[in-house]
Each structure stands twice: as structure tokens, then as C-alpha cells.
Design an enzyme around this catalytic site. Structure first.
Site, PDB file in Angstrom:
ATOM      1  N   SER A  22       1.044  -1.435   0.067  1.00 48.67           N
ATOM      2  CA  SER A  22      -0.233   0.010   0.028  1.00 48.67           C
ATOM      3  C   SER A  22       0.536   1.233   0.215  1.00 48.67           C
ATOM      4  O   SER A  22       0.151   2.672  -0.132  1.00 48.67           O
ATOM      5  CB  SER A  22      -0.882  -0.074   1.113  1.00 48.67           C
ATOM      6  OG  SER A  22      -0.172   0.124   2.054  1.00 48.67           O
TER       7      SER A  22
ATOM      8  N   ASP B  81      -3.448   7.804   8.247  1.00 52.25           N
ATOM      9  CA  ASP B  81      -4.687   7.098   9.028  1.00 52.25           C
ATOM     10  C   ASP B  81      -3.087   6.479   9.800  1.00 52.25           C
ATOM     11  O   ASP B  81      -2.321   6.446  10.345  1.00 52.25           O
ATOM     12  CB  ASP B  81      -5.086   5.933   8.431  1.00 52.25           C
ATOM     13  CG  ASP B  81      -4.284   4.921   7.197  1.00 52.25           C
ATOM     14  OD1 ASP B  81      -3.093   5.037   7.247  1.00 52.25           O
ATOM     15  OD2 ASP B  81      -5.164   4.235   5.854  1.00 52.25           O
TER      16      ASP B  81
ATOM     17  N   HIS C  65      -0.394   4.421   6.950  1.00 54.25           N
ATOM     18  CA  HIS C  65       0.160   5.357   5.951  1.00 54.25           C
ATOM     19  C   HIS C  65       0.021   6.994   6.155  1.00 54.25           C
ATOM     20  O   HIS C  65      -0.865   7.844   6.418  1.00 54.25           O
ATOM     21  CB  HIS C  65      -0.623   5.271   4.791  1.00 54.25           C
ATOM     22  CG  HIS C  65      -1.067   3.800   4.595  1.00 54.25           C
ATOM     23  ND1 HIS C  65      -2.165   3.631   5.066  1.00 54.25           N
ATOM     24  CD2 HIS C  65      -0.684   2.614   4.066  1.00 54.25           C
ATOM     25  CE1 HIS C  65      -2.519   1.516   4.991  1.00 54.25           C
ATOM     26  NE2 HIS C  65      -1.175   2.105   3.625  1.00 54.25           N
TER      27      HIS C  65
END
Length: 350
Positions: free
Chosen positions: A46, A323, A326
Site C-alpha cells: 500500500s 491513517d 500511511h
């Protein structure tokens, strides 16, 4: 004959691809460096995924992800751009097309391709998305189909992200702290195998991210009221990075070229920004911008009536973390600015 469900999925994929294309057009305006490299191939998780993760999975395709760029969810695990976008910018390229959209926007194949999927590792994790070995298999298949030629590959760079999902999964399965060092060694060993495999397919320059300070991510600092890093986690990260640097040095010796494989030092870059937030226009260093309203929810959560169960800070541009895991676009930009002062990033271009 296509049934209505498949038609809907196809139309959904097409609309997502068009959304992605509008983002890529904006990305084109970011280019500023001309290099001899014409393609970027991306593998990992991610931290570099720009749209491969499925729309029904948490995060990247849900509000409020993408609120800064491109203004709505577009498959990035952030409020905007991620590391891939900045490395592409550095090379003077458009951000490469996510593998998932290769058939919908074929004109963008020329910039390379992003095979990264959120939640994945070098080994299998709790994510059902393809691990890095399978991502490289996808790449190999495209080469076999002559989507990319030997000439294309000779002018390409690979970006490889190993951001810690293997370690999260190890802990989730109640892996012991005593067994952690040997597991770290196996993750680094598999990473080295992956790097060599990408190079053997014809890519000339392979850049791998060092592990960021996992002990500074909001998921680790929540119990410390987002005030300071968890040093136990960071000690394990340092072991990973030391082993990775040793492995990359060895690979470069084997290929008789000191800059075929390059490590990007995310550890020091993250810490530089977190320790000097104001010089990077960051006000909130450790506190995440987007969080669930309670521990049972996360950024992007909604209840069965589609009522949102998260809150977003007023100024994402002044937060480092988006978050619990990230960085924000502002966070990634600050990290990228730090990386630009390192020798490693300069070595990518030549």
C-alpha cells in the site's frame, strides 16, 4: 453473452479507469526531470499501490481517501499522492498504470506498470491480494506476451516496497519476539530473491525501500498518546534494514555494478521529518488525520446505514500521517524532499 452483473463490473472498472486517467493527466504536469529511463515498474504494497486493490476492500477506494488528490477515492492509501507518484516525478515520468487497468487505458502502458497491491508482503499475509512473487509473475507474463520488449526493459527502473505487512502478519499469528530475528532474515532473503528475479527479466535499475520506522506509525504510538515512537519495534526495523543493506551490497557485487540495486532509506527520511516537522510544514507529526470514531472503526468506515464512523482533521496538508499506517500526501512529499538529499535517489537517474 455478458450477463448484467459482469456488465456492471466492466462498466465499474471502466469508470474507475477513467477516474484514474484524469489523475494521470494531472500527474503529467508534475514531471520535471528528464532521465534516460522511460518506464517505471512497481511491486509491493500500500505504500506504492495506486489502484490495484479491489473496490470492495477497506481503504483506498473509500471516502475520504483521495480527498486532496484527485479529490475523490482513486485507489491510493492516502489523502493524495504516494511514494510511486514522487519517484515517477523524479524520473520525469507519468505515474505508471495499475496492472488492473492495463486493458482499459492501453495508451498508458508506455510509462511502465504498477503491480503493487495493498496489504501484501513478500510472503502470504492476511490479505488475499497477490504477494510479490505473484506480482513478478504478472510482469513476466506481460514480457512473454511482448507487451514490454527487451529494449523497453533496458530503459526501465523498478521500485520495490516492503513496508512491513509480513511482520504485522507474523505478530497477528502470535509469532514470538524470540523468533522475530530469524523471520526478519527470511523476509530479507526472499526480498533479495525477488530483486534478482526482476533484474533477470531485464530491468536495469532496481530500487528497494528500506523499512520505515514501524514503531513511529500511529498504530504503534496510539498507546503512547501519539507522542513518541515505540523503540522495541524500531530496533527490529534496524535489524531488517541492516540485513537488507548487506543483501543489496552482495547483489551489486554479483552483478559487478555498484548501482544496479539501490536502497531508499525510508527510516532516516521518516525520522528526519518526524523530528523536525515544522521545517517540513507539518504541524501534527504523530497524530493521524483520519481515524475511526472508536477502536472498532477505522478511516473510511461506515455502518450498515452508510453513516460514516470516522473523522478527518481540518488540515490534512499539515499532518504527516493520514491513517494508522500511511502518510498523507504532505507526509510523502516531505519524505521525498528528504530522499532528494540522499545519494541513493541521485543514483537512480544515471
Amino acid at each position: 453473452m455478458m450477463n448484467s452483473h459482469n456488465q456492471q463490473l466492466s462498466l465499474l472498472s471502466l469508470s474507475l479507469a477513467l477516474l484514474l486517467l484524469s489523475g494521470l493527466r494531472v500527474e503529467a504536469r508534475l514531471q520535471h526531470h528528464a532521465t534516460k529511463y522511460q518506464k517505471l515498474f512497481v511491486f509491493g504494497d500500500s505504500y506504492v499501490d495506486t489502484g490495484n486493490t479491489r473496490i470492495d476492500q477497506p481503504g483506498s477506494w473509500k471516502n475520504p481517501y483521495g480527498i486532496t488528490f484527485p479529490g475523490k477515492p482513486a485507489g491510493r492509501f492516502s489523502d493524495g499522492r504516494v511514494l510511486t507518484d514522487y519517484i515517477a516525478k523524479f524520473l520525469g515520468l507519468k505515474s505508471p498504470l495499475p496492472y488492473k487497468f492495463r486493458k482499459f487505458i492501453p495508451q498508458n502502458l508506455k510509462y511502465g506498470m504498477n503491480f503493487a497491491y495493498g496489504g501484501t508482503g513478500v510472503f502470504d499475509t492476511s490479505s488475499k491480494n497477490p504477494n510479490m512473487t505473484i506480482q513478478i509473475d504478472f510482469f513476466k507474463q506481460l514480457i512473454k506476451e511482448n507487451v514490454y520488449t527487451a529494449s523497453d526493459l533496458s530503459k526501465s527502473v523498478a521500485l520495490v516496497s516492503v513496508a512491513g505487512n509480513d511482520y504485522n502478519f507474523y505478530l497477528a499469528r502470535n509469532g514470538s519476539i524470540q523468533g522475530f530475528p530469524s523471520f526478519i532474515a527470511s523476509v530479507v532473503n526472499q526480498t533479495a530473491i525477488n530483486l534478482l528475479r526482476i533484474q533477470s527479466l531485464g530491468v536495469k535499475k532496481i530500487v528497494v525501500d528500506g523499512l520505515q520506522p514501524l514503531g513511529c506509525l500511529p498504530g504503534s504510538t496510539a498507546s503512547l498518546s501519539f507522542q513518541k515512537c515505540n523503540s522495541t519495534f524500531n530496533d527490529l526495523v534496524l535489524l531488517h534494514n541492516n540485513l537488507l543493506n548487506q543483501a543489496v551490497t552482495k547483489l551489486n557485487e554479483q552483478t559487478k555494478n555498484k548501482t544496479t540495486f539501490i536502497v531508499l532509506d525510508l527510516y532516516d527520511s521518516f525520522l528526519s521529518v518526524l523530528n523536525h516537522p515544522s521545517s517540513n510544514n507539518i504541524k501534527d507529526a504523530f497524530k493521524p488525520c483520519c481515524v475511526g470514531i472508536s477502536s472498532q472503526y477505522s478511516c473510511g468506515s461506515v455502518d450498515e446505514n452508510n453513516v460514516k464512523k470516522y473523522k478527518v482533521c481540518d488540515h490534512p496538508k499539515s499532518a504527516f500521517f493520514w491513517d494508522l499506517l500511511h502518510p498523507t500526501q504532505a507526509g510523502w512529499l516531505a519524505v521525498y524532499n528528504e530522499l532528494q538529499t540522499t545519494k541513493a535517489l541521485q543514483q537512480i537517474r544515471y
